[in-house]
Design a protein around this motif. Structure first.
Motif, PDB file in Angstrom:
ATOM      1  N   ASP A   1       0.548  -1.240  -0.470  1.00 39.49           N
ATOM      2  CA  ASP A   1      -0.364  -0.153  -0.023  1.00 39.49           C
ATOM      3  C   ASP A   1       0.393   0.854  -0.142  1.00 39.49           C
ATOM      4  N   SER A   2       0.565   2.195   0.195  1.00 37.24           N
ATOM      5  CA  SER A   2       0.930   3.545  -0.256  1.00 37.24           C
ATOM      6  C   SER A   2       1.793   3.370   0.944  1.00 37.24           C
ATOM      7  N   LEU A   7      -0.004  -6.381   1.858  1.00 38.83           N
ATOM      8  CA  LEU A   7      -0.764  -6.871   2.338  1.00 38.83           C
ATOM      9  C   LEU A   7      -0.985  -8.106   1.197  1.00 38.83           C
ATOM     10  N   VAL A   8      -2.005  -9.039   2.308  1.00 41.34           N
ATOM     11  CA  VAL A   8      -1.786 -10.663   0.776  1.00 41.34           C
ATOM     12  C   VAL A   8      -3.641 -10.424   1.303  1.00 41.34           C
ATOM     13  N   SER A  12      -6.799  -2.592   1.977  1.00 44.82           N
ATOM     14  CA  SER A  12      -6.607  -2.022   3.331  1.00 44.82           C
ATOM     15  C   SER A  12      -5.837  -2.614   4.676  1.00 44.82           C
ATOM     16  N   ALA A  13      -4.901  -2.207   4.397  1.00 43.35           N
ATOM     17  CA  ALA A  13      -4.789  -2.501   6.169  1.00 43.35           C
ATOM     18  C   ALA A  13      -5.258  -3.090   7.191  1.00 43.35           C
ATOM     19  N   GLU A  28      -4.582 -12.294   4.560  1.00 43.55           N
ATOM     20  CA  GLU A  28      -5.991 -12.953   5.298  1.00 43.55           C
ATOM     21  C   GLU A  28      -6.061 -12.959   4.329  1.00 43.55           C
ATOM     22  N   ASN A  29      -7.357 -14.741   4.689  1.00 43.30           N
ATOM     23  CA  ASN A  29      -7.966 -15.025   4.269  1.00 43.30           C
ATOM     24  C   ASN A  29      -9.489 -15.678   4.601  1.00 43.30           C
ATOM     25  N   THR A  30     -10.823 -15.991   4.144  1.00 47.12           N
ATOM     26  CA  THR A  30     -11.822 -16.154   4.813  1.00 47.12           C
ATOM     27  C   THR A  30     -11.073 -17.509   5.541  1.00 47.12           C
TER      28      THR A  30
END
Length: 198
Positions: A1-2, A7-8, A12-13, A28-30
């Protein structure tokens, strides 16, 4: 990100770890989210390091946190700290284990393994400055409970090595009873062949 974060699995963090912090790598994953390090003929390693450490400095921690909706709350953690003055070739350290019950405002230290290898459960230091190898302090009905198997195996074995190094009849204190201030009020001693209760 900026902000330079990787981020995987998210766009948005998350910025509310420990209340208001964002990690530099977020996965992150479901269903299942993991970071792996696999070596075919060696070992994988997770290395947490820092500069400018002094006595008491935090070296790193593993933290288990839960998103409660408005924030991310820590439930358990394992932390590492410097314990003693670091030198160019040696850094003494301790490991602390933290959990959180239903009334705690934050995760609290439950067990400490110090730089000398002494284990403290329910407290973070020795009693009265003495050098106990294993300390248990609790506010429950029983601080320690031992239960043996259905076979004839002992729950606790106390070995008197004092007799081995100081003659066959040397007496060693197997159990010492003290009051709250550390003053001895009784003991169980053994010389390797007989036991006395005082």
């Amino acid at each position: 990100d900026s902000s330079g974060r990787l981020l995987v699995g998210l766009s948005s963090a998350r910025t509310n770890y420990y209340g208001s912090l964002a990690s530099d790598l977020q996965v992150e994953n479901t269903g299942f989210a993991a970071i792996s390090c696999h070596a075919t003929n060696g070992n994988g390693a997770l290395i947490l390091g820092r500069d400018n450490a002094v006595d008491g400095s935090a070296l790193g921690n593993l933290s288990w946190q839960v998103n409660t909706g408005s924030q991310v709350e820590q439930a358990c953690a394992i932390t590492a700290n410097v314990e003693g003055a670091p030198t160019a070739s040696n850094v003494p350290g301790r490991i602390q284990f933290l959990t959180r019950n239903t009334t705690d405002a934050a995760a609290d230290i439950r067990m400490v393994l110090n730089a000398d290898g002494d284990l403290k459960v329910g407290r973070t230091s020795n009693y009265n400055g003495s050098g106990e190898r294993f300390v248990v302090q609790g506010n429950k009905t029983s601080a320690v409970f031992f239960q043996g198997s259905t076979s004839d195996f002992p729950c606790i074995i106390l070995r008197n090595s004092h007799a081995d190094t100081n003659g066959n009849n040397a007496t060693g204190r197997m159990i010492l009873f003290t009051d709250h201030g550390g003053t001895q009020v009784g003991s169980i001693t053994s010389n390797g062949s007989s036991t006395s209760y005082v």
